[in-house]
Design a protein around this motif. Structure first.
Motif, PDB file in Angstrom:
ATOM      1  N   GLY A 257      50.304 -45.443  25.661  1.00 61.54           N
ATOM      2  CA  GLY A 257      49.825 -46.820  25.764  1.00 61.54           C
ATOM      3  C   GLY A 257      50.934 -47.795  25.416  1.00 61.54           C
ATOM      4  N   ALA A 258      50.537 -48.958  24.910  1.00 61.10           N
ATOM      5  CA  ALA A 258      51.515 -49.998  24.569  1.00 61.10           C
ATOM      6  C   ALA A 258      52.549 -49.457  23.580  1.00 61.10           C
ATOM      7  CB  ALA A 258      50.780 -51.204  23.968  1.00 61.10           C
ATOM      8  N   GLY A 259      52.080 -48.757  22.547  1.00 59.23           N
ATOM      9  CA  GLY A 259      52.991 -48.237  21.536  1.00 59.23           C
ATOM     10  C   GLY A 259      53.811 -47.062  22.048  1.00 59.23           C
TER      11      GLY A 259
ATOM     12  N   ASP B 137      49.727 -37.612  27.467  1.00 62.39           N
ATOM     13  CA  ASP B 137      48.647 -38.569  27.747  1.00 62.39           C
ATOM     14  C   ASP B 137      47.922 -38.128  29.013  1.00 62.39           C
ATOM     15  OD1 ASP B 137      47.048 -40.872  28.450  1.00 62.39           O
ATOM     16  OD2 ASP B 137      48.351 -42.093  27.185  1.00 62.39           O
TER      17      ASP B 137
ATOM     18  N   GLN C 202      45.908 -54.433  28.232  1.00 61.22           N
ATOM     19  CA  GLN C 202      44.600 -54.890  27.754  1.00 61.22           C
ATOM     20  C   GLN C 202      44.576 -56.372  27.357  1.00 61.22           C
ATOM     21  OE1 GLN C 202      43.187 -51.915  24.780  1.00 61.22           O
ATOM     22  NE2 GLN C 202      44.557 -50.479  25.794  1.00 61.22           N
TER      23      GLN C 202
ATOM     24  N   VAL D  31      45.672 -34.412  23.744  1.00 60.58           N
ATOM     25  CA  VAL D  31      45.863 -33.649  22.512  1.00 60.58           C
ATOM     26  C   VAL D  31      44.492 -33.452  21.874  1.00 60.58           C
ATOM     27  CG1 VAL D  31      46.813 -33.746  20.173  1.00 60.58           C
ATOM     28  CG2 VAL D  31      48.216 -34.440  22.128  1.00 60.58           C
TER      29      VAL D  31
ATOM     30  N   CYS E  51      42.566 -56.657  18.561  1.00 58.93           N
ATOM     31  CA  CYS E  51      42.536 -58.072  18.899  1.00 58.93           C
ATOM     32  C   CYS E  51      41.297 -58.763  18.347  1.00 58.93           C
ATOM     33  CB  CYS E  51      42.642 -58.324  20.384  1.00 58.93           C
ATOM     34  SG  CYS E  51      43.118 -60.046  20.643  1.00 58.93           S
TER      35      CYS E  51
ATOM     36  N   LYS F 133      37.416 -65.457  21.898  1.00 60.93           N
ATOM     37  CA  LYS F 133      38.120 -65.962  23.083  1.00 60.93           C
ATOM     38  C   LYS F 133      37.172 -65.978  24.281  1.00 60.93           C
ATOM     39  CE  LYS F 133      42.439 -63.604  21.875  1.00 60.93           C
ATOM     40  NZ  LYS F 133      43.470 -62.696  22.389  1.00 60.93           N
TER      41      LYS F 133
ATOM     42  N   PHE G 137      39.580 -36.891  17.367  1.00 58.81           N
ATOM     43  CA  PHE G 137      40.559 -35.825  17.081  1.00 58.81           C
ATOM     44  C   PHE G 137      41.555 -36.252  16.002  1.00 58.81           C
ATOM     45  CE2 PHE G 137      44.721 -36.788  19.206  1.00 58.81           C
ATOM     46  CZ  PHE G 137      44.395 -37.997  19.777  1.00 58.81           C
TER      47      PHE G 137
ATOM     48  N   ASP H  39      47.262 -49.058  17.304  1.00 57.73           N
ATOM     49  CA  ASP H  39      45.921 -49.263  16.746  1.00 57.73           C
ATOM     50  C   ASP H  39      45.452 -48.117  15.847  1.00 57.73           C
ATOM     51  OD1 ASP H  39      45.878 -51.547  18.274  1.00 57.73           O
ATOM     52  OD2 ASP H  39      44.592 -50.713  19.854  1.00 57.73           O
TER      53      ASP H  39
ATOM     54  N   THR I 116      47.156 -55.247  17.446  1.00 53.03           N
ATOM     55  CA  THR I 116      47.473 -55.959  18.691  1.00 53.03           C
ATOM     56  C   THR I 116      48.684 -55.318  19.360  1.00 53.03           C
ATOM     57  OG1 THR I 116      48.931 -57.505  17.496  1.00 53.03           O
ATOM     58  CG2 THR I 116      46.661 -58.201  17.820  1.00 53.03           C
ATOM     59  N   ALA I 117      48.841 -55.587  20.662  1.00 55.50           N
ATOM     60  CA  ALA I 117      50.036 -55.136  21.377  1.00 55.50           C
ATOM     61  C   ALA I 117      51.268 -55.834  20.802  1.00 55.50           C
ATOM     62  CB  ALA I 117      49.896 -55.438  22.870  1.00 55.50           C
ATOM     63  N   ALA I 118      51.069 -57.075  20.341  1.00 57.62           N
ATOM     64  CA  ALA I 118      52.170 -57.816  19.730  1.00 57.62           C
ATOM     65  C   ALA I 118      52.689 -57.084  18.491  1.00 57.62           C
ATOM     66  CB  ALA I 118      51.712 -59.224  19.358  1.00 57.62           C
TER      67      ALA I 118
ATOM     68  N   LYS J 220      51.182 -67.332  27.347  1.00 67.51           N
ATOM     69  CA  LYS J 220      50.208 -66.247  27.569  1.00 67.51           C
ATOM     70  C   LYS J 220      50.018 -65.960  29.061  1.00 67.51           C
ATOM     71  CE  LYS J 220      46.334 -63.728  26.808  1.00 67.51           C
ATOM     72  NZ  LYS J 220      46.353 -62.472  26.084  1.00 67.51           N
TER      73      LYS J 220
HETATM   74  P1  FAD Z   1      46.601 -48.182  23.747  1.00 65.08           P
HETATM   75  O1  FAD Z   1      47.454 -49.175  24.426  1.00 65.08           O
HETATM   76  O2  FAD Z   1      45.129 -48.351  23.815  1.00 65.08           O
HETATM   77  O3  FAD Z   1      47.008 -46.753  24.342  1.00 65.08           O
HETATM   78  C1  FAD Z   1      46.484 -45.546  23.870  1.00 65.08           C
HETATM   79  C2  FAD Z   1      46.895 -44.425  24.829  1.00 65.08           C
HETATM   80  O4  FAD Z   1      46.610 -43.148  24.211  1.00 65.08           O
HETATM   81  C3  FAD Z   1      46.145 -44.451  26.153  1.00 65.08           C
HETATM   82  O5  FAD Z   1      47.043 -44.365  27.236  1.00 65.08           O
HETATM   83  C4  FAD Z   1      45.244 -43.218  26.077  1.00 65.08           C
HETATM   84  O6  FAD Z   1      45.029 -42.606  27.349  1.00 65.08           O
HETATM   85  C5  FAD Z   1      46.039 -42.294  25.165  1.00 65.08           C
HETATM   86  N1  FAD Z   1      45.227 -41.280  24.500  1.00 65.08           N
HETATM   87  C6  FAD Z   1      43.986 -41.430  23.969  1.00 65.08           C
HETATM   88  N2  FAD Z   1      43.548 -40.261  23.487  1.00 65.08           N
HETATM   89  C7  FAD Z   1      44.533 -39.357  23.691  1.00 65.08           C
HETATM   90  C8  FAD Z   1      44.662 -37.963  23.412  1.00 65.08           C
HETATM   91  N3  FAD Z   1      43.680 -37.255  22.838  1.00 65.08           N
HETATM   92  N4  FAD Z   1      45.815 -37.330  23.756  1.00 65.08           N
HETATM   93  C9  FAD Z   1      46.813 -38.029  24.358  1.00 65.08           C
HETATM   94  N5  FAD Z   1      46.737 -39.339  24.653  1.00 65.08           N
HETATM   95  C10 FAD Z   1      45.604 -39.994  24.326  1.00 65.08           C
HETATM   96  N6  FAD Z   1      46.870 -57.511  21.911  1.00 65.08           N
HETATM   97  C11 FAD Z   1      47.728 -58.577  21.847  1.00 65.08           C
HETATM   98  O7  FAD Z   1      48.849 -58.430  21.370  1.00 65.08           O
HETATM   99  N7  FAD Z   1      47.355 -59.809  22.312  1.00 65.08           N
HETATM  100  C12 FAD Z   1      46.148 -60.015  22.891  1.00 65.08           C
HETATM  101  O8  FAD Z   1      45.853 -61.135  23.328  1.00 65.08           O
HETATM  102  C13 FAD Z   1      45.241 -58.927  22.990  1.00 65.08           C
HETATM  103  N8  FAD Z   1      44.027 -59.099  23.561  1.00 65.08           N
HETATM  104  C14 FAD Z   1      43.211 -58.012  23.744  1.00 65.08           C
HETATM  105  C15 FAD Z   1      42.014 -58.194  24.409  1.00 65.08           C
HETATM  106  C16 FAD Z   1      41.173 -57.127  24.657  1.00 65.08           C
HETATM  107  C17 FAD Z   1      39.876 -57.347  25.389  1.00 65.08           C
HETATM  108  C18 FAD Z   1      41.555 -55.818  24.226  1.00 65.08           C
HETATM  109  C19 FAD Z   1      40.681 -54.637  24.520  1.00 65.08           C
HETATM  110  C20 FAD Z   1      42.741 -55.632  23.540  1.00 65.08           C
HETATM  111  C21 FAD Z   1      43.586 -56.716  23.279  1.00 65.08           C
HETATM  112  N9  FAD Z   1      44.788 -56.575  22.585  1.00 65.08           N
HETATM  113  C22 FAD Z   1      45.649 -57.654  22.473  1.00 65.08           C
HETATM  114  C23 FAD Z   1      45.071 -55.331  21.831  1.00 65.08           C
HETATM  115  C24 FAD Z   1      46.076 -54.381  22.476  1.00 65.08           C
HETATM  116  O9  FAD Z   1      45.705 -54.100  23.799  1.00 65.08           O
HETATM  117  C25 FAD Z   1      46.171 -53.095  21.658  1.00 65.08           C
HETATM  118  O10 FAD Z   1      46.382 -53.420  20.304  1.00 65.08           O
HETATM  119  C26 FAD Z   1      47.302 -52.197  22.132  1.00 65.08           C
HETATM  120  O11 FAD Z   1      47.069 -51.777  23.456  1.00 65.08           O
HETATM  121  C27 FAD Z   1      47.465 -50.993  21.204  1.00 65.08           C
HETATM  122  O12 FAD Z   1      48.412 -50.100  21.689  1.00 65.08           O
HETATM  123  P2  FAD Z   1      48.286 -48.528  21.419  1.00 65.08           P
HETATM  124  O13 FAD Z   1      49.476 -47.908  22.040  1.00 65.08           O
HETATM  125  O14 FAD Z   1      47.996 -48.283  19.988  1.00 65.08           O
HETATM  126  O15 FAD Z   1      46.953 -48.086  22.192  1.00 65.08           O
END
Ligand code: FAD
Length: 413
Positions: free
Chosen positions: A12-14, A35, A43, A78, A161, A167, A265, A298, A307-309, A383
């Motif tokens: 994902g983002a991270g 993944d 998102q 995983v 978020c 919002k 998990f 997250d 947040t993605a930020a 934005k």
């Molecule tokens: P994610 O980006 O959710 O990625 C997780 C990844 O892990 C996915 O690809 C998934 O398939 C994978 N995964 C899950 N389970 C497994 C597994 N068992 N094995 C292997 N892979 C797996 N952030 C901002 O900065 N600004 C905003 O304005 C903002 N607005 C938002 C609005 C909404 C409606 C939402 C839903 C989110 C918003 N966010 C915002 C939050 C932001 O999208 C998340 O904080 C960010 O995507 C977190 O990144 P991540 O990599 O932790 O998780």
């Protein structure tokens, strides 16, 4: 068994950002991302989809196009961790081994925790910007609505978020205001928590919009059930020092932000803290028990805004510390808890909340450009026009200039 220098759980983002950040620093590393998802979502764009500003398709790209070249994509989920053996177990029992592990599978949207919700999502006026396929339905409902009651819900913290539930309310209110129907629409904001926004500096600006849209704020109201065909929502009301009560309200439209928790998990794994999140040092993002594991995004338990930020700042911090560790040194970079929440208070204006641990304000711009505590046009342009390309072309590519990690001040492990 397959073995890599670094295995990243979640693209994902991270996950994509940390893979790129590692490659930029150390091109010879043998990295794998695990993944199962075919599609990667931006998102933060979903709020804009629900507000009729972005098209849903603009927020999605294929995973294959984002995995950095040279990084192996293991297209599987995983299922379990064996940190004592430096191994992760995939669905179907395949084993992948690593020297160092990065854990970032995001969090779990727990739709099933609200009785009756799953079966009525996308129908009967029940919507959510928290899902790619549903965000367009939010805008459809907003456009269709001429009178009646609209409810917006917010579950208990932590959620990703934290501003997203309100919002959705502001952008809907703004659309109704512009169409001249706002006076016939009763807006209710039902929040399981007790404050409108966790960092108080932003609340006065937000309250002006709550008043403009005539929204009623109902605190300590936690959504527990929805009856789609009857169009009723039931809340458990738990005010401090009073017996909980149950309240049922009619709606014409309801925007639900689902309850959120650590993925199953992760919760049952040895990496989790008592609440189920990955247990990290909040400065270095290294696991508190396992020295060769880091986590970001997250899924981990640092008390930042999810947040993605935040992930944008965390990814280079983790990459820098892993590279230092490989070289035999101790951690060199620190994360200050930065997170950002662009609150879309009306179409064309944003209250740009940016803060770190403890609610310390961390503005990225000088006040004359963007004063985060006031609604700002410049922040809307950021934005709408700038953050999406920054996400795809800088953050996910590991470009240093947008998130230089801070030097660690004190020696740490
Ligand atoms: P994610 O980006 O959710 O990625 C997780 C990844 O892990 C996915 O690809 C998934 O398939 C994978 N995964 C899950 N389970 C497994 C597994 N068992 N094995 C292997 N892979 C797996 N952030 C901002 O900065 N600004 C905003 O304005 C903002 N607005 C938002 C609005 C909404 C409606 C939402 C839903 C989110 C918003 N966010 C915002 C939050 C932001 O999208 C998340 O904080 C960010 O995507 C977190 O990144 P991540 O990599 O932790 O998780």
């Amino acid at each position: 068994d397959a073995k890599y220098d670094i295995v990243i759980v979640g693209g994902g983002a991270g996950g994509i950002a940390v893979a790129s950040s590692l490659q930029v620093r150390s091109p010879d590393l043998d990295i794998a991302i695990v993944d199962p998802a075919e599609i990667h979502y931006y998102q933060p764009g979903w709020t804009m989809v629900g507000g009729g500003v972005f098209k849903a398709q603009d927020t999605a790209k294929t995973m294959g196009s984002l995995i950095p070249s040279g990084v192996k994509w293991i297209k599987a989920a995983v299922a379990a961790f064996e940190p004592e053996n430096d191994a992760v177990i995939l669905d179907g029992c395949r084993v992948v081994k690593y020297d160092r592990l990065v854990v970032c599978p995001g969090l779990k949207l727990d739709w099933g925790a609200v009785d009756g919700l799953e079966e009525t999502l996308g129908r009967n006026g029940v919507t959510s910007n928290y899902r790619y396929d549903l965000a367009p339905y939010t805008w459809e409902l907003v456009q269709r609505m001429k009178h009646g009651r609209a409810i917006f819900t917010q579950p208990p913290m932590p959620i990703k978020c934290a501003g997203a539930p309100q919002k959705a309310m502001y952008l809907s209110g703004d659309a109704w205001y512009r169409r001249g129907v706002l006076k016939d629409i009763d807006i209710q904001f039902n929040n399981a928590g007790g404050v409108l926004f966790g960092v108080k500096d932003y609340v006065p600006a937000l309250m002006k919009y709550v008043e403009k849209y005539g929204a009623t704020l109902n605190f300590f109201h936690n959504l527990v059930a929805i009856d789609g065909s009857a169009k009723t929502a039931t809340f458990k009301v738990s005010k401090p020092d009073t017996e909980p009560t149950i309240v049922t309200m009619d709606f014409d439209m309801i925007h639900v932000c689902p309850p959120q928790k650590a993925p199953d998990f992760i919760r049952v794994s040895p990496l989790a803290d008592e609440a189920g999140w990955v247990d990290v040092d909040q400065t270095t993002l290294r696991h508190k028990t396992y020295d060769n594991i880091w986590s970001l995004g997250d899924v981990m338990n640092a008390p930042n805004a999810k947040t993605a930020a935040a992930a944008r700042k965390q990814a280079p911090t983790v990459a820098e510390n892993i590279v230092a560790d490989i070289a035999g040194g101790s951690a060199v970079a620190q994360y200050d808890g930065y997170g950002s929440c662009p609150l879309t208070v009306e179409r064309g204006k944003i209250v740009l909340a940016e803060f770190g641990y403890g609610g310390a304000l961390k503005p990225s711009f000088p006040k004359f450009l963007i004063d985060g505590t006031k609604p700002s046009r410049a922040a809307w342009i950021l934005k709408e026009k700038m953050l999406p390309p920054i996400y795809w072309w800088a953050m996910l590519k590991g470009k240093e200039w947008m998130a230089k990690p801070e030097r660690l001040q004190v020696a740490s492990r």
